[in-house]
Structures are given as C-alpha cells and as structure tokens.
Scaffold this motif. Sequence first.
Motif: not given
Length: 423
Positions: A50-71
Amino acid sequence: MAVTLKATLKPDKRLDGTRAVRIRITKHRQHSYYNTGIYVKGEPRKKDARRKGDWNPDGSFLKENWVRTSEVLHERYNRAIKQDMADLQHIAGKNPDLSAAEIRAAFEERFKKKEAAAQKGFLSFFREWIRRKRNQRQAGTATVYETALSNVLGFAGEAANEPEALTPAFGSNLVAHLLGKGLKASTVNVTMTQCRTIFSKAVLEGYLPPLQNPFDVPPLQTEDAPMLRPTSDQLLSLMEVEIPRRCRMVPHARAVFLMQYFLHGARFAEVVTLRWEDVTDTHVTYHPRKRAKRKKVVARHAGIDWVLSQYTPRGKYIFPYIRPQHDALDDKGFFSRLRDVNKSVNSSLKILSTLAGLPFSLRTHMQRHTFADTVLGITGDLRKVQEMVGHASVVTTERYVERLRREAVDEVSAQVYGKVGKQ
C-alpha cells in the motif's frame, strides 16, 4: 470443492527490483502457482504494497486493477492476468477432478499448443523470411519484402496469418485494395510476386497446409519503360571524358560505374564496398549481395587496372563513399547509407552523361544491361549470360533478355517501315 484463484507477487526479488506476477491456484487447501511472465515493481505483502510499488494487492477480477497506473503497461498486464485467470477457471470447471497442480499443468500445455500454433501461418513465415534476409545481409531485399508485408497487413491485418483467410479470392481482393489506394500497377505486381513466393515457401516448410496459392493471379498490364543503356563503345569512351575540377565527385562516380562493368556487370553495392584486401595482383574478389553463396572472382584486365590506378591503396575501402565508421551501422542503417550513396553517384553520373554528350542520363544499373547485351552478342548463350551476370535463375535472365530482344526487334521494325506513309 471449487477452485480459487488469486494474483500474487513472488516474494523473491530480481536484480532489477521487479517481482514475478503469479496466479495462485488453490483446491482442497493445496496451492500451485502459475508464472504469468509479467514482472512489476511492488511488494507481496499488503502492508508494504500500500505504501509503494506498482502492485495493488487488492486487485480483483471484476475491476481488473492488479497493476497500478504508475506502470506504463498496466492495461496490457491487467488484461493478460484476467485472461489467464479466465482460462484457468475454464479448465477447472470442465475438469472438476483435477488437482491444483494438474489444473496448472493442463493450462501450461494448452498455452504451449497455442504458442506453437501462433508460430505457424502465412504472416509468421513472412516475418521469418524477412529475418533470414537481414541475417544474410540482404537489407535491400528485406525492405522489398517488408513493403509487401505492410501491404498485406493494411488489407487484412493479422487475420491473414490463418490458412482459412487465404481463400482463392484473397489475392484478387488484395489487388483491388492496393489499386484503390492509388498504387501503380507495377508496384502491385511486385507485391503479388513477393506474396506468391512467400506462400509457396511457407507450404514447403510446413508453415501452411498444401493449398491453392491465392496470390497466383494474372499480373496487371504495365507499360515497360525502355531499358536505356549505353553501348559498350559509349561506356568505354567515358574513360576519355575530361572532367572539370569543380566536379569533385564525378571522377569517383565514373570509376565506380566503370568498375561495375569491368566486374561482369556487378551491382552497385558490391563495388562501392570493395576493399583493398579484395584485390590481388591477378584477381578481384567480391561477394555478391543477392542470393549467391559463392564469392565471385574476376581476373584483372586493363579496365580494372585503369580504375585502380586512380586511387592510392590507403584505408580499408577503395572508393571514398564508405568509411570504416560505417561498419558500426546495423544492416538497416548500412542499407540506408548505400541508398544515399547511390543517389549521390547517380547525380554525378548525370553530369558525366552531359559531359560525354550522351542522349540520356546514366544510372548505376545501366552498365549491367550493357554487359548482358555484350555477352549475349558475343556468345549467344543465355546460360553464359546468367552465370556471368549472377542471376539466381535462368528464368530471370530469359525475362531480362526478352525485353532487350523485343526492343531490338522494335527498332529494326521501325527502320523497315519508317518510310510508310511518307512518300
């Protein structure tokens, strides 16, 4: 028990600071991990992620948001992860008895088959053929094929890779498309010839099943431009032309043009890249840049000696158009350099033509026509012309000589009937 899927990061970090994106397959409390081939910067644990990086650990199949927009590639990565999860879920649903490890193995096997299928097909072989040409340092030939490939992609896109798309009507429709874009009939004919060749070779090498060649369509009618070329006497008389000092590069252009003729009608690139190490007291050796596998060796004679006498053996190359620093260029860059040099030499040959009083402007390729004319006139042997000019196929020589013969017949015919209607 139902299978559960979750996209996670591998704990181990790579040297570049990224971690592998994995899909955890869980069934009967047993885990198996599928590596997606995607690597991002991030932390596997929620409190750190939650503090850093391009990975979203709360990403879901419906939202399709595992990799953050910073990547930068977040959209592509998220789509790929979602597709992999959907395929894994499909396999699990159709095979309820499989364990987590077996689901992963079935998916990997399916992926291998899919990847192998993608490596086959018309466009796949087209790209492979271009790659081979570049590896053989035939950048000019590769560029011609790239243009043809671009024309096919502009018409049908990636669908042209599939055998089902290459119906007998495909070629005719491609011709209509290219003409509709405003391409010349001669350009369309070149594209169709390249495609016909690629299709035949793709079948032979197993990239396509045996099918009727959709590019085997009649060529469009074109008006042949006259094959202008100097006679051998006109060409040799260039050695006597006085060139003003202000025309600094014209003597070099003349030397290259004559050396092409003296080396059995060699191509421009073969001569302009000649090195002093290619010259011995008795012979000149060079490697034809199109198709030929063997080096060509030509015995030195008075013409070659005349050209070489214009230069002092220093540096790597004989002629001043290619420098050692150009050796560092890749094939595409080197071909671009040769093309620029060819334009420069043709400009100088235009000045030389005026100085020599010729009724047309010389171009680097014309001496090749003159050489073929001369050999055919002396030997009358088509095979000898093919061997000395360096055509890969006698069919090319026949087509070439046929134009020369037709023009000669037309010229005689005009002389015979020229007075009709003038009396």
